[in-house]
Design a protein around this motif. Structure first.
Motif, short mmCIF file in Angstrom:
data_model
loop_
_atom_site.label_atom_id
_atom_site.label_comp_id
_atom_site.label_asym_id
_atom_site.label_seq_id
_atom_site.Cartn_x
_atom_site.Cartn_y
_atom_site.Cartn_z
N ASP A 110 -0.61 -69.02 -86.12
CA ASP A 110 0.46 -68.30 -86.80
C ASP A 110 1.76 -69.08 -86.77
O ASP A 110 2.82 -68.54 -86.46
CB ASP A 110 0.65 -66.93 -86.14
CG ASP A 110 -0.58 -66.05 -86.28
OD1 ASP A 110 -0.86 -65.30 -85.34
OD2 ASP A 110 -1.25 -66.14 -87.31
N GLY A 111 1.68 -70.36 -87.05
CA GLY A 111 2.85 -71.22 -86.94
C GLY A 111 3.99 -70.81 -87.84
O GLY A 111 5.15 -71.08 -87.56
N GLU A 112 3.69 -70.13 -88.98
CA GLU A 112 4.74 -69.71 -89.89
C GLU A 112 5.54 -68.54 -89.32
O GLU A 112 6.67 -68.30 -89.72
CB GLU A 112 4.13 -69.28 -91.23
CG GLU A 112 3.48 -70.40 -92.02
CD GLU A 112 2.97 -69.87 -93.35
OE1 GLU A 112 3.62 -68.99 -93.93
OE2 GLU A 112 1.91 -70.33 -93.80
N LEU A 113 4.95 -67.79 -88.42
CA LEU A 113 5.55 -66.55 -87.96
C LEU A 113 6.49 -66.78 -86.79
O LEU A 113 6.24 -67.63 -85.94
CB LEU A 113 4.46 -65.56 -87.55
CG LEU A 113 3.33 -65.31 -88.55
CD1 LEU A 113 2.38 -64.28 -88.00
CD2 LEU A 113 3.89 -64.88 -89.89
N PRO A 114 7.55 -65.96 -86.69
CA PRO A 114 8.43 -66.03 -85.52
C PRO A 114 7.65 -65.67 -84.26
O PRO A 114 6.68 -64.91 -84.31
CB PRO A 114 9.51 -65.00 -85.83
CG PRO A 114 9.46 -64.81 -87.32
CD PRO A 114 8.04 -65.02 -87.71
N GLU A 115 8.09 -66.19 -83.13
CA GLU A 115 7.37 -66.00 -81.88
C GLU A 115 7.26 -64.52 -81.51
O GLU A 115 6.21 -64.06 -81.04
CB GLU A 115 8.09 -66.75 -80.75
CG GLU A 115 7.47 -66.53 -79.37
CD GLU A 115 6.01 -66.92 -79.31
OE1 GLU A 115 5.25 -66.25 -78.57
OE2 GLU A 115 5.63 -67.88 -80.00
N ASP A 116 8.32 -63.74 -81.70
CA ASP A 116 8.25 -62.33 -81.33
C ASP A 116 7.22 -61.58 -82.15
O ASP A 116 6.48 -60.73 -81.65
CB ASP A 116 9.63 -61.67 -81.47
CG ASP A 116 10.09 -61.59 -82.91
OD1 ASP A 116 9.88 -62.57 -83.66
OD2 ASP A 116 10.66 -60.56 -83.30
N LEU A 117 7.11 -61.91 -83.44
CA LEU A 117 6.13 -61.25 -84.30
C LEU A 117 4.71 -61.66 -83.91
O LEU A 117 3.80 -60.82 -83.89
CB LEU A 117 6.41 -61.59 -85.76
CG LEU A 117 5.49 -60.94 -86.80
CD1 LEU A 117 5.46 -59.42 -86.64
CD2 LEU A 117 5.93 -61.33 -88.21
N ARG A 118 4.52 -62.92 -83.58
CA ARG A 118 3.20 -63.38 -83.12
C ARG A 118 2.77 -62.62 -81.87
O ARG A 118 1.62 -62.20 -81.73
CB ARG A 118 3.21 -64.88 -82.84
CG ARG A 118 3.38 -65.75 -84.06
CD ARG A 118 2.80 -67.14 -83.84
NE ARG A 118 3.41 -67.83 -82.72
CZ ARG A 118 4.47 -68.62 -82.83
NH1 ARG A 118 5.06 -68.78 -84.01
NH2 ARG A 118 4.95 -69.25 -81.79
N SER A 119 3.73 -62.44 -80.95
CA SER A 119 3.44 -61.73 -79.71
C SER A 119 3.07 -60.27 -79.97
O SER A 119 2.12 -59.74 -79.37
CB SER A 119 4.65 -61.81 -78.78
OG SER A 119 4.43 -61.07 -77.59
N LEU A 120 3.77 -59.63 -80.87
CA LEU A 120 3.50 -58.22 -81.18
C LEU A 120 2.14 -58.06 -81.84
O LEU A 120 1.38 -57.12 -81.52
CB LEU A 120 4.60 -57.67 -82.08
CG LEU A 120 5.99 -57.55 -81.45
CD1 LEU A 120 7.05 -57.24 -82.51
CD2 LEU A 120 6.00 -56.47 -80.36
N LEU A 121 1.81 -58.94 -82.77
CA LEU A 121 0.50 -58.87 -83.43
C LEU A 121 -0.62 -59.12 -82.43
O LEU A 121 -1.69 -58.51 -82.52
CB LEU A 121 0.43 -59.89 -84.57
CG LEU A 121 1.35 -59.64 -85.76
CD1 LEU A 121 1.30 -60.80 -86.73
CD2 LEU A 121 0.98 -58.35 -86.47
#
Length: 610
Positions: free
Chosen positions: A502-513
Motif C-alpha cells: 500500500d505504498g500509495e496510502l498514508p501510513e495511518d490509513l494503512r494501519s487502520l486498514l
C-alpha cells in the motif's frame, strides 16, 4: 575438490563404512561461485525436511547438479518440482549433460506429484527418456506441466513414449508450440483418470478432435477440465468434438481460444451441446475468439434451457455489436437463469449497449460477480447501472476498472449503491479510472460511513488522488471526534489496493486498514478506540458524558478478548482510579442491612400473630 567430494559421497572406505553425510557440507562446497542452490536449501533436500514440499530449480548452470539430483531422488517429502529457465542451455553441451545427470537422480524419486518445466529448451527430449523410471514407478505422480518450452519433434516422441509407460496421470498442461500431436493425444486418452487437459499451441487437428471426442464419450472418463487454445481446430474438427461433448456427463470447465479458425457453423455445433440432458458444464470461457452477433445468438439459444452453467467469460470479443448484446441480455432476463459470474471486459461496449445489460440486471437474482472493465462506459451507463443495483441483494463483486469516460458526476451517482442498506457488494474495482480527488473521493468515502459489507474498494493506478482524498477514507475508517464516533466508524473496509503493498496510502490509513483486515469488527473498534482516545492510558475524560449504568459495560467491553498487555494495564489503572464504581464493601454492607431488615420484619410479624 567439488568433483572429489561428490564422487566420494557414494563410495565406501576400506573399513566398509559409508562416510557420506548430507549435513556435513565442506567449506569449498558452501562458498562455490555460481551455486544454484543455497546451503540451507541443500540441507533441506538431503535432510528430508518435511517443510520442503515445493522446490524450484533454476538454471543457468551452477555447481552440484548431479548431487542435488541424487538428493531429490532420495527425498520423500517433495511434492512439486519446478525446473525453470533452461533457455540458455541451447547449444551448450556441458549444460545439457548436467541436466541429464540431474534428471538421472530425480528419476529415483517416488514422492513428487507434480513436475513442471517453465521457460525451458528441452533439446531433443533426452530428459524424458531418462525420467522413464520416475514416470513408470512413481505412483504418486499426477500432474505434468510444460509452460513456454521449446521442443523438437524428437522431444515430443520421447515424451509420448514416457507417458505410455503408465496410466495414472490426472492433469496435463502443455503450453508450447507442438506442430504434430496426434500420437500424444492418443496416449493421453489412455489415462482414464485424467481430470484436466489444457493444451495451448498444441496442434491436434481433426484427428486429435476425434480422439478427444472418443475419450469424452468413454463412460470411464473423469475429465472435468478441458481448455484448448490455438490448436488448429476448424469447423469440421469442432463438429467432431461436439459429438463427444454431447455424450459427456463429467466435464464442468470448458475453454476455447481459437480466433478465426472456427466460424459460426462450428460454434453452433459446440453451443448446441449445452442443451444436452447430459450437460453438467459449470464454467465456459470464450475469451478472445472473435465472436460476432451470429455466434452470440446461437449461444443465447443454447443457454435458454441450460440449468448448469454458473460462470461465463466473453471477454475480448469486440466485434459483438449492440444487436448482439441486446440478444444476450435475454440470458440475464430469463427467470431460470443460474449464471453467477459474468465477464464482459474488453469488448468496447458503449453506453447504449451497457443499458441492455443493466436493464436486465434489475430483476436478475442469480448474478454474484460482474466484470465490465475496459469498455466505453459513460455517465449515463453508470446512472443506469446504479438504478439496477441500488436494490440488488445478490451481487458481491463488481469490476468497473479502466472505464475512463466516467466523470465525477457518474461516480457520485454510483455512490448511492454503496449507501444502499441492502447492497451485498464486498469487492468493487475502480482502478485506472482517473478518479480525481476534488469531491469524488469524498463522495465515495462518505458513502461507506454506514456500509458493513464492502471489504475491498480498489483505487490503485489513479494518479490524481492526493493526500486530501486519502484523508477522507481515514476519517471514515476511524472518526476521532469521540469514543462513540470511533465505535461507529467503518470496521469492514480492508483494502484500497489489490496487493498487500500500500505504498500509495498514508501510513495511518494503512494501519487502520490492517486493523480491519486482521481483526473482527468489534476487536478492530476496540483497538481504534484505545489507540485514538487512550494513548497515554485510561482517563475519566472520555467517559464524562456516559451514564453511570452504561459505564461498567463500556469498560468491560474495552477489556474483552485480552487484546494486549498494554490495554489490560490501562484498564486496571483506570479501575483503580474510580473505586466508587466497584465499591464491593459498600455493596455487601447494603445487602446485609437488607437481610437484617427482612429478619426483623419477620420476627415482628410472628409476635403479632401470637
Amino acid at each position: 575438490v567439488m568433483e572429489q567430494f561428490n564422487d566420494h559421497g557414494d563410495d565406501e572406505d576400506a573399513d566398509g563404512i559409508n562416510h557420506d553425510n548430507s549435513d556435513d557440507l565442506s567449506d569449498e562446497y558452501e562458498s562455490s561461485d555460481g551455486d544454484h542452490l543455497d546451503v540451507q536449501m541443500r540441507r533441506q533436500i538431503e535432510g528430508n525436511d518435511p517443510d520442503l514440499v515445493k522446490l524450484e530449480i533454476g538454471f543457468p548452470h551452477g555447481n552440484g547438479w548431479e548431487r542435488d539430483g541424487k538428493g531429490i531422488g532420495k527425498n520423500t517429502q517433495i511434492k512439486e518440482l519446478i525446473i525453470s529457465d533452461l533457455d540458455e542451455l541451447y547449444g551448450n553441451v556441458t549444460m545439457k549433460q548436467d541436466l541429464e545427470k540431474f534428471s538421472s537422480g530425480v528419476a529415483h524419486n517416488r514422492s513428487i506429484q507434480k513436475l513442471s518445466f517453465c521457460q525451458c529448451n528441452l533439446f531433443d527430449g533426452e530428459i524424458f527418456r531418462i525420467l522413464v523410471p520416475f514416470f513408470k514407478d512413481n505412483c504418486s505422480f499426477e500432474c505434468l506441466e510444460m509452460d513456454g518450452c521449446d521442443v523438437m519433434p524428437e522431444c515430443i516422441h520421447l515424451l509420448t513414449t514416457a507417458l505410455a509407460q503408465f496410466d495414472y496421470l490426472k492433469e496435463i498442461v502443455l503450453s508450447c508450440e507442438i506442430n504434430e500431436a496426434r500420437e500424444l493425444i492418443q496416449v493421453l486418452t489412455g489415462h482414464s483418470g485424467l481430470r484436466k487437459i489444457i493444451l495451448t499451441g498444441v496442434r491436434i487437428g481433426r484427428d486429435g478432435c476425434a480422439t478427444l471426442a472418443t475419450f469424452l464419450q468413454n463412460p470411464e472418463s473423469k475429465l472435468a477440465v478441458l481448455k484448448l487454445a490455438n490448436n488448429g481446430i476448424d469447423d469440421e474438427g469442432a463438429a467432431v468434438l461436439a459429438t463427444g461433448l454431447t455424450g459427456n456427463s463429467t466435464l464442468k470447465d470448458l475453454g476455447f481460444r481459437v480466433k478465426e479458425d472456427i466460424t459460426a457453423a462450428g460454434w453452433g455445433a459446440i453451443f448446441s451441446t449445452f442443451q444436452s440432458p447430459n450437460c453438467v458444464l459449470e464454467k465456459l470461457n470464450l475469451a478472445s475468439n472473435g465472436l460476432k452477433d451470429e455466434e452470440i445468438v446461437s449461444l443465447v439459444n443454447a443457454l435458454a434451457n441450460n440449468s448448469s452453467l454458473r460462470s461465463l467469460c466473453l471477454s475480448d470479443n469486440p466485434e459483438i455489436s449492440m444487436a448482439g448484446w441486446e440478444a444476450f441480455s435475454s440470458v440475464l432476463r430469463n427467470p431460470n437463469c443460474v449464471l453467477e459470474e459474468l465477464d464482459l471486459s474488453l469488448n468496447e461496449i458503449n453506453g447504449e449497449a451497457v443499458n441492455f445489460i443493466t436493464d436486465a440486471l434489475i430483476n436478475n437474482t442469480s448474478l454474484t460477480s460482474l466484470n465490465i472493465s475496459g469498455n466505453s462506459i459513460n455517465d449515463e451507463a453508470i446512472n443506469n447501472l446504479t438504478n439496477a443495483l441500488v436494490n440488488n441483494t445478490k451481487l458481491r463483486e463488481l469490476d468497473l476498472s479502466n472505464n475512463g469516460n466516467v466523470t465525477r458526476t457518474g461516480w457520485q451517482s454510483f455512490s448511492a449503491v454503496l449507501q444502499s442498506p441492502v447492497s451485498a457488494l464486498e469487492r468493487l474495482d475502480l482502478h485506472s479510472n482517473y478518479i480525481i480527488d476534488d469531491g469524488t473521493m469524498i463522495y465515495l468515502a462518505n458513502s461507506l460511513a454506514n456500509n458493513n459489507k464492502l471489504k475491498e474498494l480498489l483505487l490503485h493506478y489513479n494518479p490524481n488522488i492526493t493526500a486530501n482524498g486519502w484523508a477522507a477514507f481515514s476519517r471514515v475508517v476511524c472518526n476521532k471526534s469521540s469514543i462513540m464516533d470511533t465505535y461507529h466508524s467503518n470496521h469492514t473496509l480492508q483494502r484500497l489496493r489489490e496487493d498487500d503493498y500500500d505504498g500509495e496510502l498514508p501510513e495511518d490509513l494503512r494501519s487502520l486498514l490492517r486493523m480491519n483486515r486482521e481483526n473482527s469488527r468489534s476487536a478492530a473498534a476496540r483497538l481504534k478506540i484505545t489507540k485514538t482516545h487512550f494513548r497515554e492510558g485510561f482517563t475519566v475524560h472520555p467517559f464524562i458524558d456516559m451514564e453511570s449504568k452504561v459505564l461498567p459495560h463500556a469498560i468491560a467491553w474495552m477489556g474483552r478478548g485480552g487484546i494486549s498487555h498494554e490495554l489490560n494495564g490501562h484498564v486496571y489503572g483506570f479501575l483503580r482510579s474510580m473505586p466508587s464504581l466497584f465499591d464491593v464493601d459498600r455493596k455487601i454492607k447494603k445487602r446485609e442491612d437488607a437481610l437484617l431488615f427482612d429478619v426483623d420484619s419477620l420476627n415482628r410479624k410472628r409476635k403479632m400473630e401470637d
